[in-house]
Enzyme design. Structure first.
Site, short mmCIF file in Angstrom:
data_model
loop_
_atom_site.label_atom_id
_atom_site.label_comp_id
_atom_site.label_asym_id
_atom_site.label_seq_id
_atom_site.Cartn_x
_atom_site.Cartn_y
_atom_site.Cartn_z
N GLU A 218 -5.40 -8.53 1.41
CA GLU A 218 -5.86 -9.41 0.32
C GLU A 218 -6.70 -8.61 -0.68
O GLU A 218 -6.55 -8.73 -1.89
CB GLU A 218 -6.67 -10.57 0.91
CG GLU A 218 -7.34 -11.48 -0.12
CD GLU A 218 -8.82 -11.72 0.19
OE1 GLU A 218 -9.66 -11.33 -0.65
OE2 GLU A 218 -9.13 -12.28 1.27
N HIS A 219 -7.58 -7.76 -0.15
CA HIS A 219 -8.40 -6.93 -1.04
C HIS A 219 -7.55 -5.87 -1.75
O HIS A 219 -7.72 -5.62 -2.93
CB HIS A 219 -9.48 -6.20 -0.23
CG HIS A 219 -10.67 -7.04 0.10
ND1 HIS A 219 -11.94 -6.73 -0.31
CD2 HIS A 219 -10.79 -8.19 0.81
CE1 HIS A 219 -12.79 -7.63 0.14
NE2 HIS A 219 -12.12 -8.53 0.83
N GLU B 122 -18.19 -6.11 5.00
CA GLU B 122 -18.17 -7.56 4.79
C GLU B 122 -18.13 -8.28 6.14
O GLU B 122 -18.86 -9.25 6.36
CB GLU B 122 -16.94 -7.93 3.95
CG GLU B 122 -16.88 -9.42 3.61
CD GLU B 122 -15.56 -9.83 2.96
OE1 GLU B 122 -14.86 -8.96 2.40
OE2 GLU B 122 -15.23 -11.02 3.03
N HIS C 44 -6.70 -9.60 5.71
CA HIS C 44 -7.89 -9.59 4.86
C HIS C 44 -7.95 -8.30 4.03
O HIS C 44 -8.19 -8.32 2.82
CB HIS C 44 -9.12 -9.74 5.77
CG HIS C 44 -10.42 -9.83 5.01
ND1 HIS C 44 -11.63 -9.73 5.64
CD2 HIS C 44 -10.71 -10.00 3.71
CE1 HIS C 44 -12.60 -9.84 4.76
NE2 HIS C 44 -12.07 -10.00 3.56
#
Ligand SMILES: [Zn+2]
Length: 1025
Positions: A105-106, A203, A102
């Protein structure tokens, strides 16, 4: 990134318009036909064609290829749709919960070799006419999709995406910003305490404040305990600080490699240029590796397991004593078997969908819980699928009973099987789904094939749905007990099943906070003075980098001159049927007819308004005419594509204190089922059933639970609705229908021991809402079927004529406007005007059990047709991209934030935000920034591109003409707005910021949803809820 729900964005959605009607234009050779000419074995730009298959059901040709040197896989779906899509996905199989896929991905979206500026992904949002750009991290893959209708734009975005995923910079600073870091609370003050910061860190804290999401995560981790599915791919908040920058780079090197990649392209652009660009800009630079990312099968348990987890209590739960979730989850077979997958997903629908299904009857109707558990039914997102069944909102004492019922119901299904009509209804539903044209078909396909393809299933076989359906029918014919045997095999005799319960724990949040504090102390303990100094200096460096103006000239961009100057006209005809106005719109609807009716609420007494959403949610589900609610559900499934009713509050496009209030009926059906669809509506109008209290209670509980659950996910929408409440008359009604007021009303209703008051109230609403005098209709269908549809509509109006009554409107000021503004003598719509309305500033804080906030400030501005509206649109976009994004997300650590205009209000918002008052100051600073005029022509042009990519996003045939039907916004008005958007300049932007947003000029409302807040508590200007 954001899911928009109807209440706030309804109007915006209907204002969007398709500028390039390429989708259905005639071509000498269609994309599908061209693609059929490829031959297996053919070599193109480093790829070899493996397979070419026509898929007539979906109007496409599938071309499967493989990259020779790296083994990268490729699928192209050629279809005559101009909304072209690209996606690349990598199999990412983490073995810990640090959230490495994750965070990666960012981070890859933060700059790459060819595009080294910070955050090219977000920058491209403003330099492109993309209709979609995003990135997703699933449990076992990471996907990067975009779509656009413009060929040049496609090349630009492809170049940025390829460079991002294959050649990212992955700077340490990017890792800190997006992943996690230790930093002084105030980065400019080295005496302020150290804390964890980072976009993904916050998040995920926000994500797990959603109990449904938390439960789903636990369930997956525990059902597949032996490999990648046992960890949290998004990141367990307290495990995230264990990740190092080195580990991140290592994960990229092994997972983001062509040999571990699957490319998908879709649309009417030719395939060769895509292949050439992908080969030249990326794949040619790699050799083949063995990525070793396969997921092994989960070893089977020899006996079932049970487990228990806890969550935070929900103050909005309809019944505080009933907050347990319990469900049984079964491990099924490998998802790469396409036929077995379809069979199991159909079987799952038969078992749980709608009031005729056995589990609905055995679990929902006895009201042991408020609704099914958040995880329910077939789930094919893991290598081996699962099926889950259970309830949420259960009393602790009833948990054993729920388990018993589940096992008894399975026995009953094995004994009795399913009715043939239900199987037919299900297959009919599938037929409608395939025919229904959507605007994001490419994206739906990409996500549909992603999971199976990820584990080397054949994506082409998955697309051939009709073949699988035919095989399914055949299997049923050959063996009438086909489905029952599957139930025996996968459920009754399956020992790999998990019963997981979840219950609230009073001190849950406290414990979470304490665990975070301990983790933080552990990290801090080992710091030397020089470490601390370094942290402080790095914090300053990051802040400086975030504040620096970026040189983005390396990025490709479209120009404002690439935007179509005019929009094509959507012709509609307005006439009447039985005295009711009707709008007809001829569209290529693929054999479906779409029907809508808007019924205004002008005669409805004020005290009944709060009941309208409840009326809407139950009116098509309680039975009607000779049909009880089960038979009605059966008919709707067998004869229609669904029938629904929703609330509508539409601010007038000329006048802020004028609005239309109503309910919107929507349904669709195959052409052959027109008489059946209108018969159902006639029965609902003439003789709806309201008196079944048991049935009503089930529906009320479900609605209340759904609303309570939606807050953790859509808190920003509730904050925005509340902030706008006292600024326009429409804002007040929005809050009643879709705001926190409605959430608390439904909670109260669900808690009532006796629903007879509601049962007496609903028929009173019906009298006012189903009055043909207050109604107008719309039909979208193919040209051939318009007259047929008109005749059936006429029949329907005649059937319901007895509901026609002349009644006095409740409010004194009713304004009539022609439905077609160019025809003053034509049929009219009736709006409410409140000329004496006084907007009033108000600040409301809702204390919620979340670790993050949703902040909104709303300012009364101007309606759609006002000359300054276009400038405010561009300003909102520019402020979001050039100022608020940096302050709220990059510096503030919130997941998102920005500004929007809609319904005449200029609204700021933040999403999953660690801050409150600081974010409110950021909004204020945004206004100061705009007034100072410190932005360039390039900034303005970028904002224009971004606004136009929304304005010109494609509209499905079912939705064409709806802007005019609902809001009275004609194509001519849209064209004038378009011209004003083009004309906006620097001076206009500074001017509107001063005149509408300045402290002395504005009337604004503020609302925050978030955890207990000492600063706000002490400030008497806030109302605390
Ligand atoms: Zn994310």
């Amino acid at each position: 990134m954001f899911r928009q729900t109807k209440s706030v964005f309804q109007k915006l959605r209907y204002l969007s318009f398709n500028g390039q009607q390429h989708t259905w234009r005639l071509k000498s050779t269609s994309a599908r036909e061209r693609a059929l000419q490829y031959q297996p074995g053919q070599k193109i730009h480093g790829f070899t064609v493996k397979e070419v298959v026509a898929v007539p059901d979906l109007f496409l040709t599938a071309v499967k290829l493989m990259h020779d040197k790296t083994g990268a896989q490729y699928l192209h779906a050629a279809r005559d749709d101009s909304n072209n899509l690209f996606s690349v996905q990598f199999r990412t199989t983490p073995m810990d919960s640090t959230g490495v896929p994750h965070i990666l991905e960012h981070t890859v979206l933060c700059g790459s070799e060819k595009y080294p500026c910070r955050d090219p992904f977000f920058k491209m949002l403003n330099r492109s006419l993309s209709t979609f750009m995003n990135a997703f991290t699933a449990s076992d893959y990471t996907m990067y999709p975009f779509s656009t209708q413009n060929g040049k734009d496609f090349q630009n975005l492809l170049s940025v995406y390829l460079d991002a995923v294959f050649f990212p910079c992955l700077r340490e600073q990017d890792f800190w910003q997006e992943g996690w870091r230790l930093e002084n609370e105030d980065p400019t003050d080295n005496n302020s305490p150290l804390m964890f910061k980072g976009v993904v860190f916050n998040e995920m804290k926000g994500a797990f404040s959603d109990n449904e999401r938390l439960y789903a995560q636990h369930l997956q981790n525990k059902l597949y305990p032996d490999h990648t599915y046992s960890v949290v791919s998004g990141g367990e908040p307290l495990a995230i600080p264990d990740l190092t920058w080195e580990q991140l780079k290592q994960f990229h090197a092994t997972h983001y490699h062509p040999s571990n990649a699957r490319f998908f392209t879709y649309g009417d652009l030719p395939l060769e240029p895509h292949l050439k660009q992908i080969q030249e800009e990326a794949l040619s630079k790699f050799a083949c590796i063995d990525p070793k990312t396969e997921v092994p099968s989960q070893p089977r348990w020899t006996s079932p397991k049970e487990d228990h987890v806890t969550c935070s209590p929900d103050p909005l739960a309809p019944d505080p004593n009933k907050q347990n979730t319990v469900c049984v989850s079964y491990l099924l077979g490998d998802i790469t078997d396409a036929f077995e997958g379809l069979t199991l997903s159909l079987l799952s629908s038969l078992m749980i969908s709608g009031p005729n299904s056995p589990f609905y009857k055995s679990l929902i109707e006895p009201k042991l819980g408020t609704d099914f558990s958040s995880v329910v039914g077939y789930d094919g997102s893991t290598k081996e699928a699962s099926f889950s069944i259970g309830l949420q909102g259960v009393d602790e004492e009833d948990i054993e009973r729920v388990k018993q019922i589940i096992s008894q119901t399975i026995d009953k299904i094995i004994e009795n099987g399913f009715e043939e009509r239900r199987i037919e209804a299900l297959i009919h539903k599938l037929e409608i789904q395939i025919k229904h044209q959507t605007t994001n078909f490419g994206l739906s396909l990409a996500s549909y094939i992603a999971s199976s393809w990820n584990h080397d299933g054949d994506p082409v076989e998955l697309l051939q749905i009709s073949d699988s359906v035919a095989k399914f029918r055949q299997a049923l014919k050959e063996n009438p007990r086909f489905l029952q045997e599957k139930v025996r095999q996968y459920f009754k005799e399956n020992t790999h099943r998990l019963t997981l319960s979840m219950s609230p724990e009073e001190s849950y949040l406290e414990k979470q906070a304490k665990a975070e504090e301990e983790k933080l102390q552990k990290k801090i303990e080992v710091l030397s003075d020089s470490d601390r100094k370094q942290i402080y200096e790095k914090g300053l460096e990051l802040l400086a980098a975030q504040s620096q103006t970026q040189d983005v000239s390396c990025l490709p961009a479209l120009k404002v001159s690439d935007i179509e100057p005019t929009i094509p006209i959507t012709p509609v005809q307005i006439s009447t049927a039985g005295g009711v106005p009707v709008q007809y719109c001829e569209q290529p609807t693929n054999g479906l007819v779409y029907f809508r009716a808007l019924c205004n609420l002008n005669t409805l007494p004020e005290d009944l308004k709060v009941f309208v959403p409840l009326f809407c949610s139950v009116i098509t589900k309680m039975g009607c005419g000779a049909l009880d609610y089960r038979q009605q559900a059966q008919q709707m499934e067998l004869r229609t594509g669904g029938m629904s009713v929703s609330t509508q509050v539409i601010t007038d496009c000329n006048e802020l204190d004028t609005y239309e209030q109503g309910i919107l009926l929507s349904s669709s059906c195959l052409e052959r089922n027109l008489p059946h669809m209108f018969q159902l509506w006639s029965d609902i109008f003439n003789s709806p059933h309201f008196d079944d209290e048991e049935r009503l209670r089930v529906l009320v509980m479900q609605s209340a639970q759904e609303l309570a659950n939606s807050i953790a996910y859509s808190g920003h929408l509730y904050a925005m609705t509340r902030a706008g409440r006292h600024l326009t008359p429409a804002g007040d009604l929005q809050e009643t229908f879709g705001g926190m007021e409605q959430v608390t009303f439904m909670k109260r209703t669900a808690a009532m021991a006796d629903l007879s008051q509601i049962i007496r109230t609903l028929p009173r609403l019906k009298i006012h809402l189903f009055n043909p005098n207050n109604m107008r209709c719309a039909i979208n269908s193919t040209p051939e079927k318009v007259s047929d549809a008109a005749a059936h509509l006429e029949g329907f109006i005649k059937d319901v004529a007895k509901n026609r009554k002349e009644r006095k409107p409740v409010r004194p000021n009713i304004i009539e406007k022609p439905i077609n503004p160019l025809d003053d003598n034509g049929p009219r719509r009736k709006l409410i005007s409140e000329p004496t309305f006084h907007p009033c500033p108000m600040k409301t804080f809702f204390q919620m059990p979340f670790p993050v906030n949703f902040v909104s400030e709303s300012i009364r501005a101007v309606p759609f047709s006002h000359k300054d509206y276009a400038s405010l649109c561009i300003l909102a976009r520019m402020m979001t991209a050039k100022f608020l994004h940096g302050e709220i997300r990059e510096k503030g650590g919130a997941y998102g934030g920005g500004a929007k205009i809609g319904g005449g209000l200029f609204t700021f918002y933040s999403y999953r935000d660690p801050n409150t008052v600081q974010t409110l100051s950021a909004f204020g600073n945004g206004i100061e920034w705009a007034k100072s005029g410190k932005f360039t022509q390039q900034d303005i042009d970028e904002a224009k591109l971004s606004v136009f990519s929304a304005v010109d996003s494609p509209v499905a045939p079912a939705d064409k003409g709806m802007g005019q039907f609902l809001s009275g916004v004609t194509d001519e008005m849209k064209q004038s707005h378009r011209q004003r958007l083009f004309a906006v300049d620097h001076k206009n932007l500074v001017d509107v910021a001063e005149r509408y947003l300045s402290a002395g000029q504005k009337t604004c409302g503020v609302a925050i949803l978030g955890p207990e807040n000492d600063v706000i508590k002490k400030d008497p200007s806030w109302i605390i809820k």
